[in-house]
Design a protein around this motif. Structure first.
Motif, short mmCIF file in Angstrom:
data_model
loop_
_atom_site.label_atom_id
_atom_site.label_comp_id
_atom_site.label_asym_id
_atom_site.label_seq_id
_atom_site.Cartn_x
_atom_site.Cartn_y
_atom_site.Cartn_z
N GLN A 593 0.82 -1.21 0.00
CA GLN A 593 0.00 0.00 0.00
C GLN A 593 0.86 1.26 0.00
OE1 GLN A 593 -2.51 -0.34 3.44
NE2 GLN A 593 -3.83 -1.93 2.54
N SER A 597 1.32 4.41 -2.86
CA SER A 597 1.18 5.84 -2.53
C SER A 597 2.46 6.61 -2.85
CB SER A 597 0.82 6.01 -1.05
OG SER A 597 -0.43 5.42 -0.76
N ASP A 602 2.12 10.81 -3.23
CA ASP A 602 1.08 11.32 -2.32
C ASP A 602 1.68 11.32 -0.90
OD1 ASP A 602 -1.11 11.88 -0.75
OD2 ASP A 602 -2.47 10.53 -1.83
N GLN A 605 -0.64 10.64 2.18
CA GLN A 605 -1.08 9.25 2.28
C GLN A 605 0.09 8.34 2.66
OE1 GLN A 605 -4.06 8.34 2.32
NE2 GLN A 605 -3.97 6.12 2.16
N LYS A 608 0.50 8.70 6.32
CA LYS A 608 -0.64 8.06 6.98
C LYS A 608 -0.40 6.57 7.16
CE LYS A 608 -5.03 10.46 6.11
NZ LYS A 608 -6.30 10.35 5.38
N HIS A 633 -6.76 6.64 11.31
CA HIS A 633 -6.09 6.81 10.02
C HIS A 633 -6.90 6.11 8.94
CE1 HIS A 633 -2.69 8.40 12.10
NE2 HIS A 633 -2.57 7.30 12.82
N GLU A 634 -7.27 6.89 7.94
CA GLU A 634 -8.00 6.29 6.82
C GLU A 634 -6.99 5.83 5.78
OE1 GLU A 634 -10.77 9.13 5.41
OE2 GLU A 634 -11.87 9.26 7.29
N VAL A 635 -6.86 4.58 5.65
CA VAL A 635 -5.85 4.01 4.76
C VAL A 635 -6.52 3.48 3.51
CG1 VAL A 635 -3.99 2.35 4.55
CG2 VAL A 635 -4.50 3.38 6.77
N CYS A 636 -5.98 3.88 2.37
CA CYS A 636 -6.51 3.37 1.11
C CYS A 636 -6.12 1.91 0.95
CB CYS A 636 -5.97 4.19 -0.08
SG CYS A 636 -6.53 5.90 -0.09
#
Length: 637
Positions: A593, A597, A602, A605, A608, A633-636
């Motif tokens: 991930q 990013s 990014d 991100q 994050k 934490h909003e993780v993609c």
């Protein structure tokens, strides 16, 4: 006159000339003795054989001169050892002549030589031969002083022990150096009127009270073998009085002529609050002997020293990988000259390029991998977090997985104390790399030992505070410090690399080794001492300015996390830190991930996800502090 006689170029008076002068002195002593006897109207026996008697005296003396080699010593280094040689030679001559006189006295009724005359001859000849040496020694010293214009640093030798006197003696008699003996410093209270080698011994209390007295000197010379407390006392005294500090090597390691050449200005390593730790192990040698070794970041400060140390251990092949072209080429030239028999391969490559690395593993089948390649500059990484992901995490991942795939015996990763409770992207990226390396230890099918070494700041490494301060001092200042209370642990480059090599033999796999680095050093105190060692006064000659903490920087570094436990090893200075672990599957997903990013650049991100991997990562003085205020934490995905 000095140039005409070329005194400076004359290393020593030829032995044949000393021998000839000694014969002349003996002949003169014989004639002087006879002159005394004649003037005192003493009746001399066997006057008809006077020439023969003189010839016998000289011949016997010459034979014993040859036997005891009275001519062999270098005149300017004459000591009482040379005096005893003369005594043995002349004393033996006296005994032989006394024996001849006694025999003639018994057989002929009178001695061939008068007994008092023989003793008079003995004292005259001994005195004149030794006097000749002392005068020559003094003349040489005077000419050397005149040749130098009495220039050079006026040096005071600390201490009056035998080693101190030997160092002082070497300064006096060794030509062509930049030092001039000006006296001795002693802590003894009975040394106020004492003299050594013709120079006064100054008491420490006098120096503390009298600033004018200190102005007679330019530098204080300490010995390498001094105890730490004594060394600190003399260093502090010298710096307080504005004197430079010089350090002489252990006299047992160098010849007297080479002793002056070993004198050097005090190094920053000497300011550490501990003695450097040496690690010696036959196991280290056997682990590397005849093996193929890979060293990444090999052109850097730590990597290049690892290469040098491994080159002394008899490896069959050392592959040095670095992406910095010029430093790698310079290292190649150095190593090929220094280790002509060692097989090296220098590879220009980026460790984030998996395919490039795999070709090396396939071709060379490494036994040990030392992973020292990393981006380490905190402010730069804070501005470019994606680059830390590519190299510090992605590059480490490539190397670790390839080591497992190709059954490398041991993989040793070089980490940093900034990975502990990180406050910046650089430290967090190194902690993430540590977690990935550790996760592989118990992964299915693994036979490689994955080991991590963690230590503090390295003295003299590229971009470290010490060379930075040196450059600022050379330019006349100011010396810039981020905060008056900032402290750091320090170790030397050789120490750091010895730890790395030792860790490879000690570990069973999965450990993080930390080093007992002694007391932390206050950077402000270090800067002040560096300024004083350079001969300046802090905040007078060289200003000190505080510029504020940089993004991601903290006041102090740690070697252990809050949740870790310390386990001792068989070496009292090396410990094992048991930090929280992550399963390979979990960190593998997070690494993928964060790489995606990073490719998108990014930054927000990237950080994050990094904070998910390293929960203790709390940004300090950084734009990423905003992420720490978010509840989750909003993780993609």
């Amino acid at each position: 006159m000095v140039n005409v006689f070329k005194i400076k170029e004359l290393r020593y008076i030829p032995r044949w000339l000393v021998f000839f002068i000694d014969i002349s002195i003996v002949s003169f002593s014989v004639l002087t003795t006879y002159l005394f006897l004649i003037n005192l109207h003493v009746k001399i026996n066997f006057t008809e054989y006077s020439n023969e008697k003189i010839f016998v005296v000289i011949l016997v003396n010459v034979l014993f001169m040859l036997l005891f080699k009275t001519y062999a010593g270098i005149i300017r280094y004459s000591t009482f050892f040379d005096f005893f040689r003369i005594l043995w030679s002349s004393g033996s001559t006296l005994l032989v002549l006394l024996g001849l006189s006694y025999i003639s006295h018994v057989t002929l009724g009178k001695p061939v030589y008068l007994y008092p005359a023989l003793f008079l001859f003995f004292f005259i000849s001994v005195f004149l031969m030794f006097f000749f040496r002392m005068v020559t020694k003094k003349i040489y010293k005077v000419f050397m002083g005149a040749g130098n214009g009495f220039s050079g640093l006026r040096v005071a030798v600390a201490g009056v022990e035998d080693e101190s006197v030997s160092v002082a003696n070497a300064i006096i008699h060794s030509p062509g150096h930049a030092y001039r003996l000006a006296g001795f410093f002693s802590a003894r209270s009975d040394s106020k009127k004492a003299m050594l080698l013709g120079h006064k011994v100054y008491n420490k209390k006098e120096l503390l009270k009298n600033d004018h007295l200190a102005s007679r000197f330019d530098a204080v010379l300490i010995r390498e073998t001094m105890s730490r407390p004594k060394m600190e006392e003399w260093i502090n005294l010298a710096l307080d009085k504005g004197l430079k500090v010089l350090k002489a090597s252990d006299i047992s390691k160098v010849t007297e002529e080479g002793l002056v050449g070993s004198i050097r200005p005090l190094q920053i390593e000497d300011l550490l609050e501990r003695r450097p730790i040496k690690i010696e192990s036959e196991e280290v040698k056997s682990t590397h002997s005849g093996k193929s070794i890979l060293i990444t970041g090999g052109a850097g400060s730590i990597g290049s020293e690892i290469v040098r140390q491994v080159a002394r251990l008899g490896a069959s092949l050392i592959v040095v990988v670095d992406q910095a072209e010029s430093p790698l080429y310079e290292l190649k030239l150095e190593l090929l000259e220094k280790f002509p028999g060692q097989n090296f391969k220098f590879v220009l490559a980026d460790i984030s390029n998996h395919y490039r690395l795999e070709s090396l593993f396939e071709q060379y089948r490494f036994s040990t991998v030392y992973h020292a390649a990393a981006y380490k500059h905190v402010p730069l990484i804070e501005d470019n977090p994606h680059e830390a992901i590519f190299v510090n995490i992605g590059g480490t991942k490539n190397l670790a997985l390839l080591s497992k795939q190709y059954n490398v015996d041991c993989f040793v990763m070089v980490s940093t104390d900034k990975a502990v409770n990180p406050t910046n992207v650089m430290g967090a990226s190194k902690r993430a790399a540590e977690l990935f390396v550790q996760s592989l230890q118990n992964s299915p099918g693994n036979i490689t030992k994955f080991i991590t070494t963690r230590f503090g700041n390295v003295l003299g490494s590229n971009g470290s505070v010490i060379p930075h301060f040196k450059k600022q001092i050379e330019k006349g200042g100011p010396v810039t410090i981020t905060h008056p209370d900032i402290i750091r642990y320090f170790m030397t480059i050789p120490e750091a690399c010895e730890l790395v090599l030792q860790a490879g033999t000690m570990g069973k796999g999965g450990e993080i080794y930390v080093f007992d680095m002694g007391k932390p050093v206050k950077i402000l105190d270090l800067a002040k001492r560096m300024i004083k060692l350079s001969g300046y006064t802090p905040d007078v000659d060289i200003k000190i300015e505080f510029i504020g903490l940089r993004p991601g920087e903290k006041l102090y570094e740690e070697l252990l996390t809050d949740n870790s436990t310390t386990i001792p090893t068989h070496h009292e200075k090396i410990m094992i830190s048991r930090d929280p672990l992550m399963e390979f599957e979990d960190i593998e997903i997070l690494c993928k991930q964060i790489m995606r990013s990073a490719i998108k650049k990014d930054s927000l991100q990237v950080v994050k996800i990094l904070k998910v991997i390293v929960p203790e990562f709390i940004s300090n003085n950084s734009e990423f502090e905003i992420l720490d205020k978010t509840p989750e934490h909003e993780v993609c995905q």
